[in-house]
Design a protein around this motif. Structure first.
Motif, mmCIF file in Angstrom:
data_model
loop_
_atom_site.group_PDB
_atom_site.id
_atom_site.type_symbol
_atom_site.label_atom_id
_atom_site.label_comp_id
_atom_site.label_asym_id
_atom_site.label_seq_id
_atom_site.Cartn_x
_atom_site.Cartn_y
_atom_site.Cartn_z
ATOM 1 N N SER A 3 0.850 -1.425 -0.095
ATOM 2 C CA SER A 3 0.042 -0.144 -0.021
ATOM 3 C C SER A 3 0.865 1.210 -0.004
ATOM 4 N N GLY A 4 2.227 1.269 0.565
ATOM 5 C CA GLY A 4 2.757 2.222 0.283
ATOM 6 C C GLY A 4 3.740 2.556 -1.022
ATOM 7 N N SER A 5 3.614 1.507 -1.961
ATOM 8 C CA SER A 5 4.381 1.518 -3.047
ATOM 9 C C SER A 5 4.207 2.970 -3.957
ATOM 10 N N LEU A 6 2.922 3.350 -3.920
ATOM 11 C CA LEU A 6 2.470 4.574 -4.728
ATOM 12 C C LEU A 6 2.876 6.010 -4.082
ATOM 13 N N ILE A 7 3.227 5.920 -2.932
ATOM 14 C CA ILE A 7 3.983 7.060 -2.223
ATOM 15 C C ILE A 7 5.147 7.108 -1.641
ATOM 16 N N ARG A 8 6.420 6.604 -2.526
ATOM 17 C CA ARG A 8 7.753 6.233 -1.936
ATOM 18 C C ARG A 8 8.234 7.321 -1.467
ATOM 19 N N SER A 9 8.080 8.686 -1.961
ATOM 20 C CA SER A 9 8.798 9.724 -1.585
ATOM 21 C C SER A 9 8.424 10.144 0.092
ATOM 22 N N ILE A 36 7.119 7.759 1.991
ATOM 23 C CA ILE A 36 7.572 6.872 2.877
ATOM 24 C C ILE A 36 8.996 6.830 3.219
ATOM 25 N N ASP A 37 9.850 7.495 2.273
ATOM 26 C CA ASP A 37 11.073 7.844 2.490
ATOM 27 C C ASP A 37 11.356 8.575 3.625
ATOM 28 N N ASN A 38 10.641 9.788 3.606
ATOM 29 C CA ASN A 38 10.771 10.912 4.594
ATOM 30 C C ASN A 38 10.089 10.292 5.947
ATOM 31 N N PHE A 39 9.134 9.369 5.810
ATOM 32 C CA PHE A 39 8.647 8.833 7.042
ATOM 33 C C PHE A 39 9.772 8.167 7.863
ATOM 34 N N PHE A 40 10.357 7.185 7.048
ATOM 35 C CA PHE A 40 11.403 6.319 7.600
ATOM 36 C C PHE A 40 12.907 7.111 7.902
ATOM 37 N N LYS A 41 12.999 8.114 7.277
ATOM 38 C CA LYS A 41 14.210 8.902 7.600
ATOM 39 C C LYS A 41 14.061 9.797 8.917
ATOM 40 N N GLN A 42 13.155 10.012 9.219
ATOM 41 C CA GLN A 42 12.565 10.868 10.489
ATOM 42 C C GLN A 42 12.822 9.839 11.547
ATOM 43 N N HIS A 43 12.497 8.651 11.409
ATOM 44 C CA HIS A 43 12.425 7.655 12.583
ATOM 45 C C HIS A 43 13.992 7.360 12.668
ATOM 46 N N ASN A 44 14.738 7.171 11.571
ATOM 47 C CA ASN A 44 15.992 7.009 11.395
ATOM 48 C C ASN A 44 16.672 8.037 12.264
ATOM 49 N N LEU A 52 3.689 -1.234 13.225
ATOM 50 C CA LEU A 52 2.900 -1.461 11.678
ATOM 51 C C LEU A 52 1.482 -0.462 11.927
ATOM 52 N N THR A 53 1.002 -0.192 12.968
ATOM 53 C CA THR A 53 -0.203 0.732 13.096
ATOM 54 C C THR A 53 0.125 1.906 12.568
ATOM 55 N N GLU A 54 1.189 2.490 13.069
ATOM 56 C CA GLU A 54 1.609 3.952 12.865
ATOM 57 C C GLU A 54 1.929 4.047 11.360
ATOM 58 N N LEU A 55 2.551 3.299 10.598
ATOM 59 C CA LEU A 55 2.872 3.102 9.273
ATOM 60 C C LEU A 55 1.588 2.865 8.607
ATOM 61 N N GLN A 56 0.722 2.234 8.737
ATOM 62 C CA GLN A 56 -0.401 2.034 8.070
ATOM 63 C C GLN A 56 -1.177 3.433 8.188
ATOM 64 N N THR A 57 -1.490 4.000 9.221
ATOM 65 C CA THR A 57 -2.163 5.202 9.457
ATOM 66 C C THR A 57 -1.525 6.154 8.768
ATOM 67 N N PHE A 58 -0.296 6.356 8.727
ATOM 68 C CA PHE A 58 0.636 7.304 7.943
ATOM 69 C C PHE A 58 0.205 7.145 6.556
ATOM 70 N N ILE A 59 0.303 6.144 5.963
ATOM 71 C CA ILE A 59 -0.099 5.740 4.532
ATOM 72 C C ILE A 59 -1.428 6.103 4.007
ATOM 73 N N VAL A 60 -2.489 5.664 4.920
ATOM 74 C CA VAL A 60 -3.878 6.239 4.721
ATOM 75 C C VAL A 60 -3.905 7.596 4.602
ATOM 76 N N ASP A 61 -3.414 8.347 5.818
ATOM 77 C CA ASP A 61 -3.517 9.869 5.794
ATOM 78 C C ASP A 61 -2.905 10.348 4.472
ATOM 79 N N THR A 62 -1.689 9.935 4.267
ATOM 80 C CA THR A 62 -0.932 10.586 3.002
ATOM 81 C C THR A 62 -1.836 10.449 1.739
ATOM 82 N N LYS A 63 -2.497 9.324 1.594
ATOM 83 C CA LYS A 63 -3.143 8.993 0.302
ATOM 84 C C LYS A 63 -4.287 10.093 0.292
ATOM 85 N N GLN A 64 -4.819 10.117 1.490
ATOM 86 C CA GLN A 64 -6.108 10.889 1.525
ATOM 87 C C GLN A 64 -5.701 12.271 1.185
#
Length: 205
Positions: A158-164, A166-174, A182-194
């Motif tokens: 579900s995150g394949s269409l918002i790679r950029s 997703i990249d920023n999301f994980f960089k912040q956690h890095n 997993l719930t945080e990531l799923q929520t992020f993907i849903v919110d970003t797509k919306q």
């Protein structure tokens, strides 16, 4: 290399014989050679530091092992700059051009021969460090960096269409040294797509 710096022959044309356009072209090529030399060395250092010093510290890694070979092209671009510098100060540049051509050919051959075994060695090392390859976050381009995750459950189609994003999301956690759930990531993907959908439909003010 010593012969290049020890034996300089005066060229038939000096800088005063060039037109303004020719001088501008020579200066531009000289600066381009320096820029490409710098970038080649920079890409090598960045990738080397990532693969040999940062691996294991991050939950998300984008690696492009082919950039390790960029250091080989520093010499070719260095000779390229030297050749145009020689032209600028009124000396022949034939030897520098020959050295540049030879260096770039050797670098290209080493890259073609070595890129696959080096890539396999890097992949093996990442797997030993506990990383899993994530196809969904890796771009479709051949030149796109490969994405690796410490937790393979965070690799979501579900995150394949918002790679950029997703990249920023994980960089912040890095950067913060935290691991998203997993719930945080799923929520992020849903919110970003919306948000993207609202932008497309003109719903956001």
């Amino acid at each position: 290399m010593t012969s290049i710096f020890r034996k300089w022959n005066r060229a038939e044309k000096s800088i005063k014989d060039f037109s303004i356009k020719e001088v501008a072209t020579i200066v531009l090529c000289f600066l381009m050679g320096i820029a490409f030399s710098y970038l080649s060395f920079y890409f090598f250092l960045e990738e080397f530091y990532l693969l040999f010093f940062e691996v294991g510290d991050f939950i998300y890694i984008k690696e492009n092992s082919g950039r390790l070979f960029s250091v080989l092209f520093v010499f070719g671009w260095g000779y390229f700059s030297l050749a145009f510098f020689q032209r600028l100060v009124g000396y022949e540049s034939d030897l520098s051009i020959k050295k540049m051509t030879k260096s770039l050919i050797i670098a290209a051959v080493i890259f073609v021969v070595g890129v696959i075994p080096v890539n396999l060695a890097v992949q093996s090392n990442l797997e030993l460090k506990g990383y899993s390859y994530c196809n969904w976050y890796t771009g479709p381009s051949f030149r796109a960096p490969d994405v690796w995750l410490k937790d393979e459950s965070l690799c979501l189609q579900s995150g394949s269409l918002i790679r950029s994003d997703i990249d920023n999301f994980f960089k912040q956690h890095n950067q913060s040294g935290t691991v998203p759930t997993l719930t945080e990531l799923q929520t992020f993907i849903v919110d970003t797509k919306q948000v993207r959908e609202d932008d497309i439909n003109g719903k956001r003010q």
